[in-house]
Design a protein around this motif. Structure first.
Motif: not given
Length: 237
Positions: A188-194, A202-207, A215-225
């Motif tokens: 979900c971002n460079k430093g986290y594998l969920v 998902i709330r306010d950019g956080w898983a 935290m979910i990066s902006r670049a990964k938000k849609t793909e994560f959802q």
């Protein structure tokens, strides 16, 4: 999380099964997501092998449970099928489609819970996967399903499991991401594998996870959802 399909044409029995699943969830701590189908033809149409257990009525109007199970077995040999019926002689035919068991109507919670627990135990024995985490204190064998997320910090990987935290310098984040790619983990971002199985919201950019938040990066938000939606599957109809 357990993915369970209820295939039952009688509304009162659908309601009973849903209530029993909630009770089982509360008693055992198992997380359950239920999908509802009102006839055998509904679950067979566009079937995908995402369910752990199917609770299948046998006598239904458009496609009976035995025919539906036969078609499902053509594409899914792993799903556990438990028949729901008011006639035991029909359930005996379930061996032809490798059904685990059957529950007689009217359904008692005790019988239902015993047979569902048997299904859960079989599923976990078949599906559980372990990884070895090498740390300065030794080697820890940890169930993949127990890992909520993995954090990269410098040259260390920190594994946040259900009841413990493990640190290792043996693997890179890229290596562990490749190792777990078939087990519903998402970067979900460079430093986290969920682990998507542990995501509650998902709330306010956080898983929001069962044992923390990431935290979910902006670049990964849609793909994560999208990944989470695919994992969760179809919502209850």
């Amino acid at each position: 999380m357990l993915e369970i399909a209820i295939v039952e044409d009688e509304e009162n029995y659908r309601n009973v099964l849903c209530d029993y699943l909630k009770k089982f969830e509360n008693e055992t701590g198992e997380e359950i997501h239920a999908s509802i189908f009102t006839d055998g033809d509904e679950i067979v149409e566009n079937y995908t092998a995402k369910y752990d257990v199917i609770l299948m009525d046998i006598e239904m109007e458009f496609m009976n449970g035995m025919d539906a199970a036969t078609k499902i077995r053509e594409v899914d040999r792993e799903v556990i099928i438990i028949f729901i019926t008011n006639m035991a002689q029909y359930a005996i035919q379930g061996y032809a489609v490798d059904a685990l068991d059957y529950v007689l109507k009217p359904i008692s919670y005790f019988a239902f819970s015993q047979k569902l627990q048997r299904a859960v135990e079989r599923m976990k024995k078949r599906k559980e996967r372990y990884i070895s985490i090498v740390s300065k204190n030794g080697v820890n064998k940890v169930a993949v399903s127990e890992i909520g997320w993995i954090e990269s910090e410098g040259h260390r990987l920190i594994y946040h499991a259900k009841d413990n935290v493990y640190e290792s310098t043996l693997n890179s984040m890229k290596e562990i991401e490749n190792e777990l790619k078939d087990y519903n983990f998402f970067r979900c971002n460079k430093g986290y594998l969920v682990n998507l199985a542990h995501v509650k919201a998902i709330r306010d950019g956080w898983a929001i996870l069962t044992n923390g938040q990431v935290m979910i990066s902006r670049a990964k938000k849609t793909e994560f959802q999208k990944a989470l939606t695919r994992y969760a599957g179809e919502t209850v109809k």
